[in-house]
Design a protein around this motif. Sequence first.
Motif, PDB file in Angstrom:
ATOM      1  N   ASP A  80     -60.247 121.977 -28.566  1.00 23.08           N
ATOM      2  CA  ASP A  80     -60.831 122.472 -27.317  1.00 23.08           C
ATOM      3  C   ASP A  80     -61.752 121.429 -26.684  1.00 23.08           C
ATOM      4  OD1 ASP A  80     -59.514 124.893 -27.440  1.00 23.08           O
ATOM      5  OD2 ASP A  80     -61.148 125.922 -28.485  1.00 23.08           O
ATOM      6  N   GLU A  81     -62.491 120.695 -27.523  1.00 26.29           N
ATOM      7  CA  GLU A  81     -63.382 119.657 -27.007  1.00 26.29           C
ATOM      8  C   GLU A  81     -62.574 118.541 -26.354  1.00 26.29           C
ATOM      9  OE1 GLU A  81     -66.596 116.291 -28.598  1.00 26.29           O
ATOM     10  OE2 GLU A  81     -65.962 117.905 -29.944  1.00 26.29           O
ATOM     11  N   ILE A  82     -61.459 118.184 -26.966  1.00 26.86           N
ATOM     12  CA  ILE A  82     -60.604 117.133 -26.413  1.00 26.86           C
ATOM     13  C   ILE A  82     -59.985 117.584 -25.101  1.00 26.86           C
ATOM     14  CG2 ILE A  82     -58.499 115.789 -26.788  1.00 26.86           C
ATOM     15  CD1 ILE A  82     -59.131 115.906 -29.790  1.00 26.86           C
ATOM     16  N   ARG A  83     -59.500 118.840 -25.071  1.00 28.13           N
ATOM     17  CA  ARG A  83     -58.888 119.366 -23.845  1.00 28.13           C
ATOM     18  C   ARG A  83     -59.912 119.377 -22.707  1.00 28.13           C
ATOM     19  NH1 ARG A  83     -57.857 123.910 -25.602  1.00 28.13           N
ATOM     20  NH2 ARG A  83     -55.704 123.653 -26.319  1.00 28.13           N
ATOM     21  N   GLU A  84     -61.127 119.805 -23.004  1.00 29.73           N
ATOM     22  CA  GLU A  84     -62.189 119.844 -21.996  1.00 29.73           C
ATOM     23  C   GLU A  84     -62.506 118.433 -21.495  1.00 29.73           C
ATOM     24  OE1 GLU A  84     -66.891 121.224 -21.588  1.00 29.73           O
ATOM     25  OE2 GLU A  84     -65.696 121.890 -23.298  1.00 29.73           O
ATOM     26  N   ASN A  85     -62.539 117.473 -22.410  1.00 33.24           N
ATOM     27  CA  ASN A  85     -62.798 116.089 -22.038  1.00 33.24           C
ATOM     28  C   ASN A  85     -61.716 115.550 -21.113  1.00 33.24           C
ATOM     29  OD1 ASN A  85     -61.873 113.060 -23.140  1.00 33.24           O
ATOM     30  ND2 ASN A  85     -64.019 113.203 -22.534  1.00 33.24           N
ATOM     31  N   LEU A  86     -60.453 115.852 -21.433  1.00 33.64           N
ATOM     32  CA  LEU A  86     -59.333 115.382 -20.607  1.00 33.64           C
ATOM     33  C   LEU A  86     -59.380 115.986 -19.212  1.00 33.64           C
ATOM     34  CD1 LEU A  86     -56.401 115.494 -23.203  1.00 33.64           C
ATOM     35  CD2 LEU A  86     -57.523 113.463 -22.283  1.00 33.64           C
ATOM     36  N   GLN A  87     -59.669 117.280 -19.134  1.00 35.81           N
ATOM     37  CA  GLN A  87     -59.725 117.946 -17.834  1.00 35.81           C
ATOM     38  C   GLN A  87     -60.876 117.397 -16.991  1.00 35.81           C
ATOM     39  OE1 GLN A  87     -59.893 121.978 -19.382  1.00 35.81           O
ATOM     40  NE2 GLN A  87     -57.751 122.357 -18.816  1.00 35.81           N
ATOM     41  N   LYS A  88     -62.008 117.111 -17.645  1.00 34.16           N
ATOM     42  CA  LYS A  88     -63.150 116.538 -16.943  1.00 34.16           C
ATOM     43  C   LYS A  88     -62.803 115.148 -16.409  1.00 34.16           C
ATOM     44  CE  LYS A  88     -67.850 114.812 -17.733  1.00 34.16           C
ATOM     45  NZ  LYS A  88     -68.902 114.565 -18.752  1.00 34.16           N
ATOM     46  N   ARG A  89     -62.157 114.338 -17.249  1.00 34.57           N
ATOM     47  CA  ARG A  89     -61.788 112.993 -16.834  1.00 34.57           C
ATOM     48  C   ARG A  89     -60.746 113.036 -15.713  1.00 34.57           C
ATOM     49  NH1 ARG A  89     -60.347 109.389 -21.917  1.00 34.57           N
ATOM     50  NH2 ARG A  89     -60.190 107.824 -20.260  1.00 34.57           N
ATOM     51  N   ASP A  90     -59.787 113.955 -15.799  1.00 34.09           N
ATOM     52  CA  ASP A  90     -58.784 114.103 -14.739  1.00 34.09           C
ATOM     53  C   ASP A  90     -59.465 114.376 -13.399  1.00 34.09           C
ATOM     54  OD1 ASP A  90     -56.756 113.760 -16.563  1.00 34.09           O
ATOM     55  OD2 ASP A  90     -56.184 115.878 -16.647  1.00 34.09           O
ATOM     56  N   HIS A  91     -60.463 115.280 -13.427  1.00 37.44           N
ATOM     57  CA  HIS A  91     -61.147 115.658 -12.186  1.00 37.44           C
ATOM     58  C   HIS A  91     -61.923 114.480 -11.615  1.00 37.44           C
ATOM     59  CE1 HIS A  91     -63.286 118.053  -9.231  1.00 37.44           C
ATOM     60  NE2 HIS A  91     -64.424 117.542  -9.676  1.00 37.44           N
ATOM     61  N   ILE A  92     -62.691 113.800 -12.472  1.00 39.01           N
ATOM     62  CA  ILE A  92     -63.486 112.665 -11.996  1.00 39.01           C
ATOM     63  C   ILE A  92     -62.585 111.553 -11.477  1.00 39.01           C
ATOM     64  CG2 ILE A  92     -65.060 110.817 -12.710  1.00 39.01           C
ATOM     65  CD1 ILE A  92     -66.308 112.782 -14.691  1.00 39.01           C
ATOM     66  N   ASP A  93     -61.529 111.243 -12.242  1.00 40.02           N
ATOM     67  CA  ASP A  93     -60.630 110.151 -11.855  1.00 40.02           C
ATOM     68  C   ASP A  93     -59.904 110.439 -10.543  1.00 40.02           C
ATOM     69  OD1 ASP A  93     -61.332 108.793 -14.147  1.00 40.02           O
ATOM     70  OD2 ASP A  93     -59.562 109.401 -15.278  1.00 40.02           O
ATOM     71  N   SER A  94     -59.554 111.707 -10.321  1.00 40.90           N
ATOM     72  CA  SER A  94     -58.762 112.070  -9.144  1.00 40.90           C
ATOM     73  C   SER A  94     -59.595 112.268  -7.887  1.00 40.90           C
ATOM     74  CB  SER A  94     -57.959 113.354  -9.417  1.00 40.90           C
ATOM     75  OG  SER A  94     -57.099 113.173 -10.519  1.00 40.90           O
ATOM     76  N   THR A  95     -60.892 112.504  -8.037  1.00 41.52           N
ATOM     77  CA  THR A  95     -61.735 112.820  -6.879  1.00 41.52           C
ATOM     78  C   THR A  95     -62.728 111.723  -6.523  1.00 41.52           C
ATOM     79  OG1 THR A  95     -63.328 113.987  -8.304  1.00 41.52           O
ATOM     80  CG2 THR A  95     -61.570 115.301  -7.302  1.00 41.52           C
ATOM     81  N   ARG A  96     -62.792 110.649  -7.318  1.00 39.38           N
ATOM     82  CA  ARG A  96     -63.746 109.589  -7.020  1.00 39.38           C
ATOM     83  C   ARG A  96     -63.360 108.884  -5.707  1.00 39.38           C
ATOM     84  NH1 ARG A  96     -61.269 106.336 -12.019  1.00 39.38           N
ATOM     85  NH2 ARG A  96     -59.607 105.206 -10.932  1.00 39.38           N
ATOM     86  N   LYS A  97     -64.363 108.304  -5.048  1.00 34.74           N
ATOM     87  CA  LYS A  97     -64.117 107.611  -3.782  1.00 34.74           C
ATOM     88  C   LYS A  97     -63.465 106.252  -3.994  1.00 34.74           C
ATOM     89  CE  LYS A  97     -67.859 109.803  -1.147  1.00 34.74           C
ATOM     90  NZ  LYS A  97     -69.107 109.577  -0.384  1.00 34.74           N
ATOM     91  N   GLU A  98     -63.852 105.559  -5.072  1.00 34.56           N
ATOM     92  CA  GLU A  98     -63.330 104.230  -5.346  1.00 34.56           C
ATOM     93  C   GLU A  98     -62.022 104.317  -6.136  1.00 34.56           C
ATOM     94  OE1 GLU A  98     -64.382 101.110  -4.571  1.00 34.56           O
ATOM     95  OE2 GLU A  98     -65.987 101.890  -3.308  1.00 34.56           O
ATOM     96  N   SER A  99     -60.923 103.930  -5.526  1.00 31.59           N
ATOM     97  CA  SER A  99     -59.612 103.855  -6.195  1.00 31.59           C
ATOM     98  C   SER A  99     -59.307 105.093  -7.032  1.00 31.59           C
ATOM     99  CB  SER A  99     -59.562 102.613  -7.093  1.00 31.59           C
ATOM    100  OG  SER A  99     -59.834 101.449  -6.383  1.00 31.59           O
TER     101      SER A  99
END
Length: 236
Positions: free
Chosen positions: A172-191
Amino acid sequence: MKKIVIALDGHSSCGKSTTAKKVAAALGYAYIDTGAMYRAVTLYMLRHHVALTNPKEVCDALDNIDISFHYNPKTKRNETYLNGLNVEDEIRKMYISNQVSEVSVVPEVRHAMVAQQQKMGRKRGVVMDGRDIGTAVFPDAEVKVFMTADVDTRARRRQQELLEKNQLVNLDEIRENLQKRDHIDSTRKESPLRRAEDAALLDTSHMTIDEQVDFVIDKVTSKLLEEAHAVKKVEA
């Protein structure tokens, strides 16, 4: 034969790095792990307590960071060095995974890493995997593949990778980490993480690594044949 740039982008733990390494080995190309570069920067920032909200502090830190890759004949893999020290195992730990997206979103960090990556790939004949290779680092890459997989599959794969390094982490910790990273990576302004318009989509949820490698190499072969035919037409 002409050498090209192969860009593999996509979500965490969908097989990018393993596929990229095997494709590079099969073609005799250099492999550049851009994710490891951001992880190494993250390690440096954490160890030196760099304030990510302070652009001058970040730039000063980046001036003191030297990242390189060296082949280890014992492990038969390229390993990441930060300022001359082997940090390959350290940068793969969960505490780095929990912070890397927040570091990589900093504009100064991205600009510095993209410049290094472009320099590394200037002579072509490279396979790069990351989040923005086909969109920002090498938008002119001859072969682009966007890789993904469902989050549960990715979480299980990541857990297995950590177990192989004697790190036991709750799924569950890994899944939460992946979902958090997906969100940050997909919504950041830079690339932001996104599929380039000319990138082939590769869902690896139910594929073996060998099948993933074959998919990419087929794309490379098709591209090289296409360009060879184009040259012949021009010469004719």
